[in-house]
Scaffold this active site. Structure first.
Site, PDB file in Angstrom:
ATOM      1  N   SER A 136       5.258  -1.410   3.916  1.00  0.00           N
ATOM      2  CA  SER A 136       5.279  -2.620   4.599  1.00  0.00           C
ATOM      3  C   SER A 136       5.519  -3.562   3.287  1.00  0.00           C
ATOM      4  CB  SER A 136       4.494  -3.235   5.437  1.00  0.00           C
ATOM      5  OG  SER A 136       4.464  -2.421   6.498  1.00  0.00           O
ATOM      6  N   SER A 173       1.735   6.730   2.599  1.00  0.00           N
ATOM      7  CA  SER A 173       2.336   7.785   3.458  1.00  0.00           C
ATOM      8  C   SER A 173       3.339   8.185   2.474  1.00  0.00           C
ATOM      9  CB  SER A 173       2.875   7.175   4.500  1.00  0.00           C
ATOM     10  OG  SER A 173       1.722   6.793   5.550  1.00  0.00           O
ATOM     11  N   GLN A 181       0.648  -1.250  -0.011  1.00  0.00           N
ATOM     12  CA  GLN A 181       0.101   0.003  -0.113  1.00  0.00           C
ATOM     13  C   GLN A 181       0.962   1.252   0.036  1.00  0.00           C
ATOM     14  OE1 GLN A 181      -1.986   0.380   3.640  1.00  0.00           O
ATOM     15  NE2 GLN A 181      -2.656   2.530   3.331  1.00  0.00           N
ATOM     16  N   GLU A 186      -2.710   9.406  18.411  1.00  0.00           N
ATOM     17  CA  GLU A 186      -3.119  10.839  18.504  1.00  0.00           C
ATOM     18  C   GLU A 186      -4.386  10.924  17.378  1.00  0.00           C
ATOM     19  OE1 GLU A 186      -0.082  10.447  18.121  1.00  0.00           O
ATOM     20  OE2 GLU A 186       0.000  10.840  20.513  1.00  0.00           O
ATOM     21  N   SER A 197      -1.990   6.912  14.314  1.00  0.00           N
ATOM     22  CA  SER A 197      -1.288   6.990  15.394  1.00  0.00           C
ATOM     23  C   SER A 197      -1.948   7.287  16.491  1.00  0.00           C
ATOM     24  CB  SER A 197      -0.352   8.429  15.260  1.00  0.00           C
ATOM     25  OG  SER A 197      -1.071   9.551  15.386  1.00  0.00           O
ATOM     26  N   GLU A 228      -8.926  -0.931   7.063  1.00  0.00           N
ATOM     27  CA  GLU A 228      -7.464  -1.173   8.170  1.00  0.00           C
ATOM     28  C   GLU A 228      -7.982  -1.020   9.483  1.00  0.00           C
ATOM     29  OE1 GLU A 228      -4.823   2.349   7.908  1.00  0.00           O
ATOM     30  OE2 GLU A 228      -3.250   1.047   8.481  1.00  0.00           O
TER      31      GLU A 228
END
Lengths: 368, 411
Positions: B170, B138, B135, B376, B374, B253
């Protein structure tokens, strides 16, 4: 797998919630606090008539005979409503002890009256700083007469019956004490949660009746607290949810810097952490409910786990609820402190976190 | 309130168990049981080959992508049956590592957005482990703020030309296909100028560089694109619709249900027992709090499974898993090393206490708290979607992308 309550049980919970919304608005809690009363007798009578808190007492002894899962959900609503009622003392502990270890005659004498609310019972163990331990108990029974001082005793001023832990020749035993007997004197002591009052009771040669086997007192207290811890955990998650809801509603309605404070990440993340803590406690409590209802061998571990996480969740939610409210949360007239106080009462009443952390690790150890 | 299977669930479980007994690579079991989390290493055989072999075997019997339609290589089982399959597969699920991204994220996105012909050619190979997918989302300047990506796709006839860089990919080294989000129009607001593609990772101009991570493993990569050409037929969704396509991927996800993430708590109990510390008051206090959180995760997963068993969607409680597990493992690892004393300094598995497992947890757990949303971002999601608090103010939302201020490009 169903680690959840059934539709019928949820329907009962919804009924109980509606009942408390009607019969126990926050003004009822405030009235008890402001008047210095021990509880709300009208509410107590109504709850008793409905049989809500007697859900787990068998019908043969005057209870509703519904079961512990139902009682867990009732407890959640008691906690949410901050109901000023002697549930922990009379139902979760005293009635459970009598059911667990009482003679037939004792059950027949006391359980129907506790179930109907005509008798309020409590448990008197503590008499010094520190969690329950044999060397902290100096109250003594000799020749069938009890002498000693117990404090704090939850609901001690209003209770008709106390189950008292005291020394005898065989060690620590439990005794049934009619608090109207000669030689009993008692006074109210200021409670950190005035909606759950505390008393000091002096026993001066009071006639008592043994409950359970002599010398088994601490073991019985330990066993009943495992059961009560799960019910109290449901009160705690009910209270924690109410505190979280209050904080959320306030964060949506209170504006600062031109927008709702609930839009600031400092507030959002604090509330998210409250939610996480609450869900962990809720899940552990559901497991506890299963263990309680089925008398599972995992009960001690499930109880300690539920209690440790429910104490933490209610502490976090009630203190962060004040924080979210800012200065207004520190005022007497805002209700935030009622949860903060109740969270502390429920965290102390069956023995505090350090005790339950030891129980958790010991239970995990023997389960492995 | 019970822990029993329904009769249908019990029958399914028996079928899954019997198939696993007959087909699993039992010789690998001891090695898989002690394998740490993270990248799988096996002594006796090549881990990737073993993973592909098990995946292929599962595909032959419909276990490879249990929920998918059979025509795409799936088994058409129900959500609760997939959970039961996962419970029964147990330690052999560690072999599925290379396919997790493809099965969990790329596959569902392809299924939703690709043409029928593409689905029939791509998905069965993905399910069977013949193709590995990665994927490509990012970027160095766009992680949590995914819509801020800059990799450009420019149209050239029937093809698109890609230039830019992805990071934290990954499995890119082993991947055959990639799901790639690009910017096709920097002149419009950032969410509106994105377009999704899939591409052959062996295309000219694709360069994969492993990232040397702080724990000295390399499960993540940087991927560079220099004039890489992708046929327009490999576009997913309309031009400018990439954000909607990405949301399909990201929703999947976070949909992993019923599995409990590792926390290190049972291992910590073992350590304390071995070190005879279970009567130490300071140890008890920490251990009990860790155990209560770990237990809360386990029974939260059980609540979600219960909802699936009733044929319902799990509630929002399902969203707390990674948030709790990530920091819990980090705290557990720090505490374990505190207990180990100076011996905790030794990472060498031949000498280290408990084969260095807590040292490995300490050095891997920071990634858990960042990858896949994350801490957050997860707190924001709980605050907004569960508690109903307002979304963050986004000052760049309506600006043309090229006018959005940016700091010095972060590495």
């Amino acid at each position: 797998m169903q680690l959840d309550f059934s539709e019928e049980q949820r329907a009962l919970q919804a009924d109980v919630r509606r009942f408390f919304e009607r019969a126990c608005p926050i003004s009822t809690v405030r009235k008890v606090i402001d008047s210095g009363d021990s509880h709300d007798p009208v509410l107590w009578k109504q709850v008793s008539e409905q049989g809500f808190l007697a859900a787990a007492i068998p019908e043969a002894f005057g209870g509703a005979g519904a079961g512990y899962l139902e009682l867990c959900l009732v407890a959640e609503e008691v906690g949410r409503a901050l109901a000023p009622l002697p549930a922990v003392s009379s139902l979760y502990q005293a009635a459970e002890l009598i059911l667990m270890t009482g003679s037939d005659a004792q059950k027949r004498t006391w359980l129907p009256r506790i179930a109907s609310g005509d008798v309020i019972a409590t448990v008197a163990v503590a008499e010094a700083a520190g969690n329950v331990a044999a060397d902290l108990i100096s109250a003594q029974v000799s020749g069938g007469k009890l002498t000693g001082r117990k404090w704090p005793v939850s609901d001690g001023l209003v209770a008709d019956l106390a189950i008292v832990a005291a020394r005898c020749d065989q060690g620590i035993s439990l005794y049934l004490v009619d608090l109207a007997s000669a030689g009993v004197s008692r006074r109210a002591v200021k409670s950190i949660d005035p909606s759950r009052p505390q008393a000091e009771i002096l026993f001066d040669g009071v006639a008592v009746e043994l409950l359970g086997a002599a010398g088994e007192g601490l073991g019985l207290i330990d066993a009943v607290r495992d059961r009560a811890a799960i019910l109290v955990a449901f009160e705690q998650i009910g209270g924690a949810q109410a505190a979280l809801d209050m904080a959320r509603d306030y964060a949506l309605g209170r504006y600062a810097f031109g927008r709702p404070i609930g839009g600031f990440q400092a507030i959002k993340h604090m509330l998210a952490d409250m939610y996480v803590s609450l869900e962990l406690a809720r899940s552990n409590s559901y497991y506890g409910a299963w263990a309680l209802a089925t008398n599972a061998p995992q009960l001690p571990l499930a109880a300690a786990t539920a209690r440790v996480s429910a104490i933490e969740a209610y502490k976090l939610c009630s203190s962060n609820n004040i924080q979210t409210h800012g200065g207004m949360g520190f005022t007497w007239e805002f209700d935030c402190h009622l949860h903060y106080r109740r969270a502390r009462y429920l965290a102390s009443v069956l023995g505090t976190s350090p005790l339950w952390e030891r129980k958790l690790v010991a239970a995990y150890r023997s389960a492995a | 309130m019970n822990f029993d299977d329904t009769p249908e669930e019990a029958a399914f479980r028996a079928r899954a168990r019997a198939w696993i007994a007959d087909n699993a690579p039992h010789a690998l079991k001891p090695e898989l049981e002690v394998a740490g989390f993270g990248h799988l290493h096996l002594q006796s055989t090549d881990a990737l080959a073993a993973s592909k072999a098990w995946q292929k075997k599962k595909a032959g019997a419909g276990w490879a992508a249990p929920r998918w339609p059979k025509i795409y290589g799936g088994g058409e089982v129900s959500p609760i049956e997939q959970v039961i399959w996962g419970q029964e597969e147990g330690v052999y699920a560690k072999l599925a590592g290379p396919f997790v991204i493809g099965l969990g994220m790329c596959g569902p996105t392809v299924m939703h957005w690709a043409s029928e012909e593409q689905k029939r050619s791509l998905l069965p190979r993905l399910a069977a482990g013949e193709d590995i997918w990665c994927q490509l989302f990012s970027e160095p300047v766009a992680g949590s703020d995914l819509a801020g990506i800059r990799t450009r796709a420019e149209r050239d006839g029937d093809e698109w030309v890609i230039n830019g860089q992805k990071i934290w990919t990954s499995g890119a080294l082993d991947a055959d296909w990639g799901l790639l989000i690009t910017r096709t129009d920097p002149g419009v607001a950032k969410h509106r100028g994105l377009t999704m593609f899939f591409l052959d990772m062996k295309s000219p101009g694709v360069e994969v560089r492993p990232i040397r991570q702080m724990n000295q493993e390399s499960s993540f990569n940087e991927v560079y694109f220099t004039d890489v050409r992708i046929p327009d037929a490999q576009r997913l969704g309309a031009v400018g619709e990439g954000w909607s396509v990405a949301l399909t991927t990201l929703m999947n996800e976070r949909q992993s249900i019923g599995g409990s993430m590792p926390t290190g708590v049972p291992e910590l109990f073992d350590l304390c027992r071995d070190m005879d510390l279970l009567d130490d008051g300071a140890v008890i206090a920490r251990l009990a709090k860790f155990a209560a959180r770990s237990s809360g995760l386990r029974y939260t997963a059980f609540r979600s499974i219960s909802a699936l068993s009733r044929g319902e969607q799990p509630g929002p409680e399902n969203s707390i898993g990674k948030l709790v597990a990530g920091s819990l493992m980090q705290e557990v690892a720090q505490f374990a090393l505190d207990l180990e004393g100076e011996a905790g300094l030794v990472e060498d598995p031949l000498l280290a206490v408990h084969q260095g497992r807590f040292q490995a947890m300490l050095l891997r757990s920071p990634a858990t708290r960042i990858e896949g949303g994350s801490d957050e971002i997860l707190r924001n999601i709980i605050a907004e979607r569960v508690l109903g608090l307002p979304a963050d103010i986004r000052v760049d939302k309506d600006l043309p992308f090229k006018e959005i201020p940016s700091g010095a490009a972060a590495r």
